[in-house]
Design a protein around this motif. Structure first.
Motif, PDB file in Angstrom:
ATOM      1  N   ASP A  18       0.826  -1.218   0.000  1.00 38.74           N
ATOM      2  CA  ASP A  18       0.000   0.000   0.000  1.00 38.74           C
ATOM      3  C   ASP A  18       0.854   1.260   0.000  1.00 38.74           C
ATOM      4  O   ASP A  18       0.406   2.313  -0.432  1.00 38.74           O
ATOM      5  CB  ASP A  18      -0.935   0.011   1.205  1.00 38.74           C
ATOM      6  CG  ASP A  18      -2.047  -1.025   1.092  1.00 38.74           C
ATOM      7  OD1 ASP A  18      -2.320  -1.466  -0.045  1.00 38.74           O
ATOM      8  OD2 ASP A  18      -2.609  -1.408   2.130  1.00 38.74           O
ATOM      9  N   SER A  23       1.307   2.969  -3.598  1.00 37.81           N
ATOM     10  CA  SER A  23       0.169   3.328  -4.432  1.00 37.81           C
ATOM     11  C   SER A  23       0.058   4.835  -4.661  1.00 37.81           C
ATOM     12  O   SER A  23      -0.779   5.295  -5.427  1.00 37.81           O
ATOM     13  CB  SER A  23      -1.132   2.816  -3.798  1.00 37.81           C
ATOM     14  OG  SER A  23      -1.299   3.360  -2.502  1.00 37.81           O
ATOM     15  N   ARG A  69       0.295  -7.929  -5.783  1.00 37.88           N
ATOM     16  CA  ARG A  69      -0.702  -8.136  -4.732  1.00 37.88           C
ATOM     17  C   ARG A  69      -1.145  -9.606  -4.694  1.00 37.88           C
ATOM     18  O   ARG A  69      -1.425 -10.209  -5.726  1.00 37.88           O
ATOM     19  CB  ARG A  69      -1.906  -7.229  -4.953  1.00 37.88           C
ATOM     20  CG  ARG A  69      -1.582  -5.748  -4.766  1.00 37.88           C
ATOM     21  CD  ARG A  69      -2.834  -4.917  -4.626  1.00 37.88           C
ATOM     22  NE  ARG A  69      -2.545  -3.481  -4.535  1.00 37.88           N
ATOM     23  CZ  ARG A  69      -2.197  -2.866  -3.415  1.00 37.88           C
ATOM     24  NH1 ARG A  69      -2.082  -3.562  -2.286  1.00 37.88           N
ATOM     25  NH2 ARG A  69      -1.966  -1.557  -3.419  1.00 37.88           N
TER      26      ARG A  69
END
Length: 385
Positions: A181, A184, A366
């Motif tokens: 994360d 991003s 992911r």
């Protein structure tokens, strides 16, 4: 020495310190990703000092307990600490010295005793006869008392433990995960402004602590210098501390500046020092240049690909292993001519990453073995928690 009450079982990790480094950063991300009712990490530091990441570990709910290995009372203190806190899981990251640690952990009542290898190198001290004898004893202890033997890549187990490790049911490869994360965000224009590099100019990053000679900054400068002969635009930015202390940093910086002057690229090579905004730096870069001569599992390659930044890397064993799991890593031998590296840099920079290619690269990671959530589930299985 009694720890505060915790909602989950305690896993004691054994490290030299919690200074910024590959293992230390990865275990910090594990600590952050553990649920509130899950296992709690306690980092036992053998240097007797905590380290630069101590506050981050505490913020993640972990404890830092310095117990100096060189103390004549270390064994008694360590065993007493384990017994007082009823610690049943000891996870040691201190190479073959883990043999001694896990023998004490047995005395301290730990039922799960893990030796975790993260380097492809052998300690230099092993080259002397007395040291070889000491490490032979450590290997014997490790073999006797470890319930699990982990390597972050196949080569770490082959080099650090034994070639036929696959025949030992305690051995397995477990790659540490990454908090994807963090990669991003695309708001990174300030990075180039800070470094004084125009958005139209290619930006090449090299990330690694230069107090570790195997990071090979000299090689990166030579390769970039050769690239710069035919390419008047672009910059090379080094991220990571320049040396273990101010004196070593000054000596190293002087050598690098001398080399950049010889190659005529002094104005195009920047030294950014130790940074905490690596995701933003990678999202601003067009290429990661990795020139290490030795590396167990170079996490920076995964971080680069999570940011969608292409990678040109030396073909050390850890990078070869990662390239089997992660797209966008080009491997080259350090024995290749400088011109080969320069041409590869030039070719890579002809097709600079876009927001779309960056997002696609992140998406592919992911749910993989390198995703922190997947890695945490593996660690919890290893710890039996």
């Amino acid at each position: 020495m009694t720890l505060p009450e915790k909602s989950g079982p305690t896993v004691a990790h054994i490290l030299g310190s919690v200074d910024r480094g590959g293992v230390e950063m990865r275990m910090l991300e594990v600590a952050r990703a553990l649920p509130a009712n899950g296992p709690k990490l306690t980092m036992v530091t053998l240097t007797g000092r905590e380290g630069s990441l101590a506050a981050d570990y505490r913020a993640a709910g972990a404890e830092i307990v310095p117990i100096r290995l060189s103390s004549p009372w270390f064994a008694l203190k360590f065993v007493a600490f384990l017994r007082a806190n009823r610690i049943k899981v000891v996870h040691s990251h201190v190479h073959l010295a883990s043999g001694f640690i896990l023998a004490l952990a047995t005395l301290g009542g730990a039922r799960v005793r893990i030796a975790n290898f993260s380097s492809d190198g052998r300690p230099r001290a092993e080259q002397s006869l007395p040291a070889r004898a000491k490490y032979a004893v450590m290997r014997w202890l490790l073999n006797l008392f470890a319930t699990d033997i982990i390597g972050i890549s196949p080569s770490t187990l082959t080099v650090a433990w034994k070639e036929n490790w696959r025949d030992d049911p305690r051995c397995r490869v477990l790659m540490t995960g990454f908090d994807l994360d963090k990669f991003s965000s695309t708001g990174t224009a300030h990075i180039r402004d800070e470094l004084g590099i125009a958005s139209a100019d290619p930006l090449v990053l090299h990330i690694g602590r230069a107090d570790i000679p195997t990071k090979n900054r000299d090689g990166a400068i030579r390769f970039f210098g050769e690239y710069a002969i035919a390419n008047p635009k672009g910059a090379l930015v080094f991220v990571g501390r320049d040396g273990a202390d101010a004196s070593q940093s000054a000596i190293n910086r002087s050598r690098w500046l001398s080399l950049t002057e010889q190659l005529g690229v002094t104005h195009r090579v920047h030294f950014a020092g130790e940074r905490i905004d690596v995701p933003d730096l990678l999202a601003s870069a067009d290429l990661l240049l990795f020139t290490s001569t030795l590396e167990g599992l170079p996490g920076v390659l995964v971080e680069a690909r999570a940011a969608g930044t292409p990678v040109i890397a030396s073909d050390v064993a850890g990078a070869v292993h990662l390239a089997k799991h992660v797209e966008g890593i080009q491997l080259l031998s350090l024995e290749y001519a400088t011109s080969v590296w320069a041409d590869a840099i030039g070719d890579a920079l002809e097709d600079r990453p876009t927001p779309e290619t960056r997002e696609l690269a992140l998406r592919k990671l992911r749910g993989s073995e390198l995703d922190i959530d997947v890695a945490v589930s593996h660690f919890r299985g290893l710890w039996r928690t």
